[in-house]
Design an enzyme around this catalytic site. Structure first.
Site, mmCIF file in Angstrom:
data_model
loop_
_atom_site.group_PDB
_atom_site.id
_atom_site.type_symbol
_atom_site.label_atom_id
_atom_site.label_comp_id
_atom_site.label_asym_id
_atom_site.label_seq_id
_atom_site.Cartn_x
_atom_site.Cartn_y
_atom_site.Cartn_z
ATOM 1 N N THR A 74 0.826 -1.212 0.000
ATOM 2 C CA THR A 74 0.000 0.000 0.000
ATOM 3 C C THR A 74 0.856 1.256 0.000
ATOM 4 O O THR A 74 0.604 2.206 -0.742
ATOM 5 C CB THR A 74 -0.943 -0.001 1.214
ATOM 6 O OG1 THR A 74 -1.798 -1.153 1.134
ATOM 7 C CG2 THR A 74 -1.800 1.251 1.235
ATOM 8 N N LEU A 158 -8.379 0.517 7.429
ATOM 9 C CA LEU A 158 -7.878 -0.269 8.554
ATOM 10 C C LEU A 158 -8.326 0.328 9.880
ATOM 11 O O LEU A 158 -8.731 -0.392 10.793
ATOM 12 C CB LEU A 158 -6.362 -0.378 8.493
ATOM 13 C CG LEU A 158 -5.805 -1.142 7.288
ATOM 14 C CD1 LEU A 158 -4.284 -1.179 7.343
ATOM 15 C CD2 LEU A 158 -6.372 -2.550 7.221
ATOM 16 N N THR A 232 0.904 -0.574 14.144
ATOM 17 C CA THR A 232 1.014 -1.551 13.062
ATOM 18 C C THR A 232 1.013 -0.831 11.722
ATOM 19 O O THR A 232 0.744 -1.433 10.682
ATOM 20 C CB THR A 232 -0.132 -2.577 13.112
ATOM 21 O OG1 THR A 232 -1.390 -1.880 13.091
ATOM 22 C CG2 THR A 232 -0.057 -3.426 14.365
ATOM 23 N N ARG A 234 3.422 2.419 10.256
ATOM 24 C CA ARG A 234 4.782 2.590 9.762
ATOM 25 C C ARG A 234 5.655 3.070 10.911
ATOM 26 O O ARG A 234 5.219 3.852 11.768
ATOM 27 C CB ARG A 234 4.825 3.614 8.616
ATOM 28 C CG ARG A 234 4.010 3.213 7.405
ATOM 29 C CD ARG A 234 4.479 1.919 6.771
ATOM 30 N NE ARG A 234 5.769 2.041 6.124
ATOM 31 C CZ ARG A 234 5.949 2.449 4.876
ATOM 32 N NH1 ARG A 234 4.898 2.772 4.122
ATOM 33 N NH2 ARG A 234 7.156 2.516 4.349
ATOM 34 N N ASP A 258 4.740 -3.324 15.461
ATOM 35 C CA ASP A 258 5.052 -4.279 14.412
ATOM 36 C C ASP A 258 5.999 -3.675 13.385
ATOM 37 O O ASP A 258 6.381 -4.347 12.427
ATOM 38 C CB ASP A 258 3.757 -4.733 13.724
ATOM 39 C CG ASP A 258 3.990 -5.805 12.670
ATOM 40 O OD1 ASP A 258 4.577 -6.850 13.023
ATOM 41 O OD2 ASP A 258 3.602 -5.598 11.506
ATOM 42 N N GLU A 263 14.103 -0.895 8.754
ATOM 43 C CA GLU A 263 13.834 -2.313 9.015
ATOM 44 C C GLU A 263 14.794 -3.203 8.235
ATOM 45 O O GLU A 263 14.962 -2.991 7.021
ATOM 46 C CB GLU A 263 12.380 -2.652 8.641
ATOM 47 C CG GLU A 263 11.379 -1.954 9.537
ATOM 48 C CD GLU A 263 9.939 -2.107 9.117
ATOM 49 O OE1 GLU A 263 9.046 -1.835 9.926
ATOM 50 O OE2 GLU A 263 9.690 -2.485 7.947
ATOM 51 N N HIS A 285 7.253 -6.765 11.518
ATOM 52 C CA HIS A 285 6.485 -6.267 10.369
ATOM 53 C C HIS A 285 5.712 -7.403 9.690
ATOM 54 O O HIS A 285 5.791 -7.599 8.471
ATOM 55 C CB HIS A 285 7.401 -5.563 9.356
ATOM 56 C CG HIS A 285 6.664 -4.597 8.480
ATOM 57 N ND1 HIS A 285 7.206 -3.410 8.049
ATOM 58 C CD2 HIS A 285 5.407 -4.625 7.955
ATOM 59 C CE1 HIS A 285 6.331 -2.762 7.285
ATOM 60 N NE2 HIS A 285 5.233 -3.490 7.227
ATOM 61 N N VAL A 286 4.943 -8.110 10.505
ATOM 62 C CA VAL A 286 4.177 -9.250 9.993
ATOM 63 C C VAL A 286 2.669 -9.084 10.193
ATOM 64 O O VAL A 286 1.910 -10.024 9.918
ATOM 65 C CB VAL A 286 4.644 -10.570 10.640
ATOM 66 C CG1 VAL A 286 6.033 -10.943 10.166
ATOM 67 C CG2 VAL A 286 4.600 -10.495 12.169
ATOM 68 N N ALA A 287 2.224 -7.911 10.633
ATOM 69 C CA ALA A 287 0.785 -7.723 10.825
ATOM 70 C C ALA A 287 0.019 -7.943 9.529
ATOM 71 O O ALA A 287 -1.128 -8.403 9.546
ATOM 72 C CB ALA A 287 0.505 -6.322 11.371
ATOM 73 N N TRP A 288 0.623 -7.632 8.402
ATOM 74 C CA TRP A 288 -0.021 -7.747 7.097
ATOM 75 C C TRP A 288 0.022 -9.165 6.531
ATOM 76 O O TRP A 288 -0.623 -9.457 5.532
ATOM 77 C CB TRP A 288 0.693 -6.828 6.096
ATOM 78 C CG TRP A 288 2.107 -7.294 5.804
ATOM 79 C CD1 TRP A 288 3.193 -7.165 6.613
ATOM 80 C CD2 TRP A 288 2.561 -7.962 4.634
ATOM 81 N NE1 TRP A 288 4.300 -7.716 6.023
ATOM 82 C CE2 TRP A 288 3.934 -8.215 4.798
ATOM 83 C CE3 TRP A 288 1.929 -8.382 3.454
ATOM 84 C CZ2 TRP A 288 4.700 -8.867 3.832
ATOM 85 C CZ3 TRP A 288 2.698 -9.035 2.490
ATOM 86 C CH2 TRP A 288 4.070 -9.268 2.682
#
Length: 318
Positions: A74, A158, A232, A234, A258, A263, A285-288
């Site tokens: 996104t 979201l 969650t 950026r 997250d 990163e 960074h795994v929420a998505w």
């Protein structure tokens, strides 16, 4: 024959199926692409797919055939949008694919922290239950979500999904207006008031020059109810040094993140320094990244390319 170059296939899980576009094409797939490799790899491309590999002005200058940059995410801050527009290169992104996975991860962090799930799990493994010599013990704080107030910063798809879940838990939901805004849209609450009234604050806005550091020392000082801070979105939305200081000072009761500003974070970064605290959860960074969401992303990515090549583009940015 359309030449499509995928710069960073490894940013999608190995089990994700990225189908071939239904047009005559050549697909060149790279597992990863370092910034200094981008220019050479996109030189002869008609379409470029990127998630995190940056496509900047110097790379675009040599990509004479390039017609489309399809971002497999996104956020589009990894693309120089102004330069792409100057070269008549379209940019499209992925939308609304994470409406379940990100809100669910947001609440997983929220619940784990409000109920001290990880400290209790660790203490059970270490034998504390037996030491207590009764049916339970009260070493760590537990608080309900029901009856508390959730402040949402970023009330798009979201943020709205998070708000609906919060209402099901019996929370009062406040949608924050823009920081410093003098006029509010219907249903919004002034940014500073949200900070003052919330027991939990969650971030769901994009990273832009306006939102970078939207939570910093000034904002932490306004958090009268010592809320949990959940991010969650950026990493750059939060000043990480200010976050560390806010935790030290007890201005917030905990943090569930997250994402980080850069990163992976460096070993000596503020986020790694706080990661082992009982009132902090940091995920990578795994929420998505639910199986369902990543597959939906991959399907939408190819559809975006096909629609653009058919002359009916969607999800254009800039």
């Amino acid at each position: 024959m359309i030449r499509i170059v995928f710069l960073d296939r490894d940013t999608l899980s190995p089990e994700t199926v990225v189908r071939a576009p239904s047009v005559p094409h050549e697909m060149v797939v790279h597992a990863r692409t370092a910034p200094h490799e981008v220019a050479e790899r996109i030189r002869d491309a008609d379409v470029v797919i990127t998630n995190k590999a940056p496509v900047r002005a110097e790379a675009l200058a040599g990509a004479a055939k390039l017609k489309l940059i399809a971002v497999s995410a996104t956020g589009t801050d990894i693309v120089d949008l102004a330069e792409a527009k100057a070269h008549d290169i379209a940019v499209c992104n992925i939308r609304n694919y994470a409406k379940h996975t990100v809100p669910e991860h947001t609440f997983a962090l929220m619940l784990a922290l409000r109920r001290s799930i990880l400290p209790y799990r660790r203490s059970v493994i270490e034998g504390r239950w037996q030491q207590a010599a009764q049916f339970c013990y009260f070493d760590y704080p537990i608080a309900d979500l029901g009856g508390s107030t959730l402040g949402i910063i970023g009330h798009g798809t979201l943020g709205q999904s998070v708000g609906k879940i919060a209402e099901a838990f019996g929370m009062t939901v406040l949608a924050a207006g823009r920081r410093g805004a003098t006029e509010l849209k219907s249903g919004q609450t002034a940014f500073d008031e949200v900070l003052k009234r919330s027991d939990v604050i969650t971030l769901h806005c994009p990273l832009t020059p306006e939102t970078r550091g939207v939570i910093g020392a000034r904002e932490f000082a306004l958090m009268e109810r010592k809320p949990l801070l959940i991010n969650t979105g950026r990493g750059g939305l939060v000043d990480e040094l200010a976050l560390e200081k806010a935790l030290d000072a007890g201005q917030i009761s905990g943090a569930g993140f997250d994402v980080t500003d850069g990163e992976p974070p460096t070993p000596d970064s503020p986020m790694m320094r706080i990661a082992s605290r009982e009132n902090v959860i940091l995920t990578s960074h795994v929420a998505w990244a639910s199986r369902e969401a990543i597959q939906a992303l991959a399907d939408q990515l190819i559809e975006n390319i096909e629609l653009f090549l058919a002359g009916t583009p969607r999800n254009l940015v800039g």
